[in-house]
Design a protein around this motif. Structure first.
Motif, mmCIF file in Angstrom:
data_model
loop_
_atom_site.group_PDB
_atom_site.id
_atom_site.type_symbol
_atom_site.label_atom_id
_atom_site.label_comp_id
_atom_site.label_asym_id
_atom_site.label_seq_id
_atom_site.Cartn_x
_atom_site.Cartn_y
_atom_site.Cartn_z
ATOM 1 N N THR A 108 0.968 -1.244 -0.077
ATOM 2 C CA THR A 108 -0.042 0.069 0.038
ATOM 3 C C THR A 108 0.873 1.117 -0.052
ATOM 4 O OG1 THR A 108 -1.875 -1.246 1.150
ATOM 5 C CG2 THR A 108 -1.900 1.291 1.185
ATOM 6 N N HIS A 109 0.608 2.183 -0.882
ATOM 7 C CA HIS A 109 1.299 3.484 -0.969
ATOM 8 C C HIS A 109 0.788 4.485 -0.024
ATOM 9 C CE1 HIS A 109 4.447 5.687 -3.186
ATOM 10 N NE2 HIS A 109 3.793 6.647 -3.105
ATOM 11 N N TRP A 110 1.754 5.087 0.602
ATOM 12 C CA TRP A 110 1.155 6.331 1.632
ATOM 13 C C TRP A 110 1.390 7.527 1.101
ATOM 14 C CZ3 TRP A 110 -1.097 5.500 6.469
ATOM 15 C CH2 TRP A 110 -1.309 4.237 6.879
ATOM 16 N N TYR A 111 0.828 8.529 1.650
ATOM 17 C CA TYR A 111 0.965 9.904 1.115
ATOM 18 C C TYR A 111 0.915 10.946 2.409
ATOM 19 C CZ TYR A 111 -0.325 8.131 -3.440
ATOM 20 O OH TYR A 111 -0.271 7.240 -4.484
ATOM 21 N N LEU A 112 1.587 11.853 2.113
ATOM 22 C CA LEU A 112 1.596 13.159 3.173
ATOM 23 C C LEU A 112 0.439 14.167 2.816
ATOM 24 C CD1 LEU A 112 2.488 14.599 5.729
ATOM 25 C CD2 LEU A 112 4.400 15.625 4.561
ATOM 26 N N ASP A 113 -0.502 14.443 3.114
ATOM 27 C CA ASP A 113 -1.446 15.434 2.752
ATOM 28 C C ASP A 113 -1.255 16.682 3.559
ATOM 29 O OD1 ASP A 113 -3.405 16.834 1.937
ATOM 30 O OD2 ASP A 113 -5.091 15.343 2.207
ATOM 31 N N LEU A 114 -0.839 17.851 3.100
ATOM 32 C CA LEU A 114 -0.698 18.994 3.817
ATOM 33 C C LEU A 114 -2.054 19.851 3.536
ATOM 34 C CD1 LEU A 114 1.128 20.813 5.554
ATOM 35 C CD2 LEU A 114 2.129 21.632 3.483
ATOM 36 N N PHE A 115 -2.874 20.190 4.439
ATOM 37 C CA PHE A 115 -4.222 20.863 4.301
ATOM 38 C C PHE A 115 -4.022 22.270 3.458
ATOM 39 C CE2 PHE A 115 -5.637 17.851 7.760
ATOM 40 C CZ PHE A 115 -5.904 17.019 6.946
ATOM 41 N N ASP A 116 -3.168 23.185 4.171
ATOM 42 C CA ASP A 116 -3.260 24.429 3.904
ATOM 43 C C ASP A 116 -2.632 24.622 2.588
ATOM 44 O OD1 ASP A 116 -3.522 27.014 3.771
ATOM 45 O OD2 ASP A 116 -2.492 27.717 5.472
ATOM 46 N N SER A 117 -3.592 24.871 1.619
ATOM 47 C CA SER A 117 -3.260 25.214 0.213
ATOM 48 C C SER A 117 -2.865 26.453 -0.174
ATOM 49 C CB SER A 117 -4.364 24.772 -0.894
ATOM 50 O OG SER A 117 -5.322 25.640 -0.574
ATOM 51 N N HIS A 118 -2.863 27.517 0.774
ATOM 52 C CA HIS A 118 -2.231 28.980 0.744
ATOM 53 C C HIS A 118 -1.032 29.054 1.018
ATOM 54 C CE1 HIS A 118 -6.450 29.527 -0.304
ATOM 55 N NE2 HIS A 118 -6.844 29.105 0.777
#
Length: 665
Positions: A108-118
């Protein structure tokens, strides 16, 4: 790096979307084996990365590289974070370091999701066999620089089973924000994509429907409040497109500058359109005019301060400036509701929901850990959907109330018109009765007029005979009146001549004298007639034709333009007091043969004694010269003295001689 294939959302997966969304909110975070290590576990759940899993290093210079921060002296400066770190210094770069271990045996591939798109500049450093590989993206760069076409910053975490690696993030932001991220595996992330994009699509679909629906109503009925509502919903849509990153992903992906402009200006536009709509919806200008003035003033000041903070100050806490205008609108809604506008209660309810969602937004902006989950993150979207729906219904109810009030007014008008028509019918009936009475009266009057006409014809013959007698009497009276008028004229002429002769013959008092010469104009007229009794002749050129001068009774030669006044070359030339008094003084002195006291003259004429004495000497000298003249007659009129100008002529000659002598010298 593996490319992430984003699935498309179809209607056949609607039930699956809701089940996946619920599973996302119910997911349990993975427990790290150690305090500072993120562990990939086979449970398949994603979890939030709190401050216990990474350390932070602030770089005020912004020049440190990955090699600099990995040196032992810099590595020891990383400080553990007890909560979400606030990037409060907009001039600094923040380095985040975290460690990940893979205990998931599945492929299974894992990802880092950074919320603040600004965040303006984001650099993710992925460890490799030879060092670190850098992924550079951010809000200052075009959307294509992101590793995956997703509204958040999504980075791969390729890590073999059983290994532990250290990752670095370098963040730079022009506004104050906080670091928030999650670690997700691929199946959960795909399910999250479907749920998130599906809900956001529904959210924008509701906004679009509200815009089209209310715009059509505005085009049909022309009510300005609907247009204001459409502008408000459009500004809401623009704000959320900039806030959740979908606008940068799908609309202006190649224009990061425009993205920054919209991010900064959308809240200000939302405030302006909302206040414009709320004031029109609540009719504050009519219902609460004084509070409406304060709302407009505070709104304008808030917009100016927000623009100043965006352009110059850049404090990052300008969201506090939105509270006062919204509170004033809420207070105005309470007052208007108390005055009887029932639709205002919907505005109060809608803003209560938005206020709750704003609490969660403000806590996230300040980095406060307070119920941070999917429900609170997207609570503002839900609140705005409910708000625009409620406000649309409230607007309809308000229009319905206006329509009902208009119908009630029309019903009252119809009732009044019916009463008016009944009154008109009664009036017509009364007029018909009046016409019958009128006809009856006319017939009676005609008979009476006939009788009266016969009587008048008889009386007219009698009057005609009397008129003929009166005409003969009037002729006699006219002759008598003419004779009386002629007699009166003769008596008046004789009286005037007698008065004049009395003045010329003997002494009279000043009051009687003033009746003959009442003012300056009369004296000048008399003096001019006396002076030019034998005709006019110019003293300069001898010409005999003249015209009126500027002064009263003065004469101007039409050839040489020489002007001569009525008093020139007379006893009254250069007289310093009233010409009426001077004329009477000449009369008194002549009547008393020069033996009239200057004291008595001063008292009688109300002049200074010195003035009276000087004028008396002048008159007596003129009388002496008159007696010595060849044409002098005893008991002649005193008016001959008025034309004596020898003294004035001598003075003029002496002044001319002096002037010529001075010129020769």
């Amino acid at each position: 790096m593996r490319a992430l294939n984003l699935p498309s959302f179809s209607s056949g997966r609607f039930l699956l979307l809701w089940s996946c969304l619920l599973s996302l909110f119910a997911a349990v975070p993975a427990q790290a084996a150690a305090e500072d290590t993120l562990v990939m576990q086979p449970s398949g759940a994603d979890f939030f990365i709190d401050g216990s899993y990474y350390s932070v290093l602030e770089d005020p210079s912004g020049r440190l590289t990955i090699h600099d921060v990995r040196r032992p002296d810099r590595a020891s400066q990383f400080a553990p974070s007890t909560g979400a770190p606030n990037m409060s210094n907009t001039n600094s770069a923040y380095w985040l370091r975290f460690t990940v271990r893979n205990d998931d045996p599945s492929d299974t591939h894992w990802y880092l999701d950074l919320f603040d798109s600004h965040i303006n500049d984001v650099r993710f450093f992925q460890p490799t066999a030879t060092g670190y590989r850098q992924f550079h993206t951010g809000a200052d760069l075009p959307f294509v620089t992101r590793p995956h076409p997703y509204k958040d910053f999504l980075f791969d975490l390729p890590l073999p089973l059983g290994q532990t690696q250290m990752y670095y993030l370098r963040l730079t932001s022009n506004s104050k924000t906080s670091f928030r991220a999650m670690m997700r595996n691929e199946p959960v992330l795909l399910t999250h994509f479907q749920a998130q994009y599906g809900l956001l699509g529904g959210f924008y679909g509701v906004l679009f429907i509200m815009v089209v629906y209310n715009l059509c109503i505005y085009l049909f009925i022309g009510e300005q409040t609907y247009l204001r509502y459409v502008l408000y919903v459009l500004s809401c849509s623009l704000l959320f497109l900039s806030e959740d990153g979908l606008g940068f992903e799908y609309v202006w992906s190649d224009l990061p500058g425009l993205n920054h402009l919209i991010n900064a200006g959308a809240p200000v536009l939302l405030l302006f359109t909302f206040m414009h709509y709320a004031r029109g919806f609540l009719d504050t200008a009519l219902r609460v005019p004084r509070l409406d003035w304060w709302i407009r003033l505070v709104g304008a000041l808030s917009v100016v301060l927000l623009l100043a903070d965006i352009i110059v100050v850049r404090s990052g806490f300008s969201f506090w400036l939105y509270l006062l205008p919204y509170c004033l609108i809420y207070y105005a809604a309470v007052l208007v509701y108390q005055q009887g506008l029932r639709a205002a209660r919907y505005l109060l309810l809608a803003h209560a929901l938005v206020a709750v969602s704003l609490v969660f937004l403000i806590t996230r902006k300040l980095g406060i850990e307070f119920l941070n989950n999917h429900f609170t993150v997207y609570s503002m979207n839900a609140a705005f959907v409910v708000e625009v729906t409620i406000l649309s219904y409230a607007l309809g109810e308000k229009i319905k109330g206006i329509k009902d009030a208009r119908l009630a007014v029309q019903a009252r008008l119809v009732k009044q018109l019916r009463k008016k028509h009944l009154a008109q019918d009664r009036l017509v009936e009364q007029l018909q009765q009046n016409q019958q009475l009128k006809d009856q009266l006319n017939s009676e009057l005609e008979a009476q007029v006939a009788r009266r006409t016969q009587e008048l014809s008889q009386q007219s013959e009698t009057i005609a005979a009397q008129n003929r007698e009166l005409v003969r009497a009037n002729g006699l009276l006219a002759l008598q009146s003419a004779a009386i008028e002629k007699l009166n004229a003769n008596l008046q002429h004789d009286l005037q001549q007698a008065q004049t002769a009395r003045v010329l013959a003997k002494e009279v008092d000043f009051g009687e004298f003033s009746q003959i010469y009442p003012d300056k104009d009369a004296c000048l007229s008399y003096l001019a007639d006396l002076k030019w009794a034998n005709g006019y002749q110019c003293r300069k050129c001898g010409y005999e034709k003249y015209c009126a001068g500027r002064e009263p009774h003065a004469r101007r030669c039409t050839r040489c333009r020489y002007v001569e006044s009525a008093t020139a070359y007379t006893m009254l030339q250069k007289c310093k007091f009233s010409i009426v008094k001077a004329l009477y003084a000449v009369f008194l002195i002549n009547a008393h043969q020069g033996n009239y006291s200057s004291q008595e003259m001063s008292r009688l004429l109300d002049l200074r004694q010195a003035t009276c004495w000087s004028f008396s000497q002048k008159v007596m000298e003129a009388m002496r010269r008159r007696r010595q003249s060849l044409d002098y007659e005893i008991n002649e009129s005193w008016t001959h003295i008025l034309l004596d100008a020898t003294s004035e002529t001598e003075e003029a000659s002496e002044s001319d001689f002096s002037a010529s002598l001075s010129q020769k010298v």
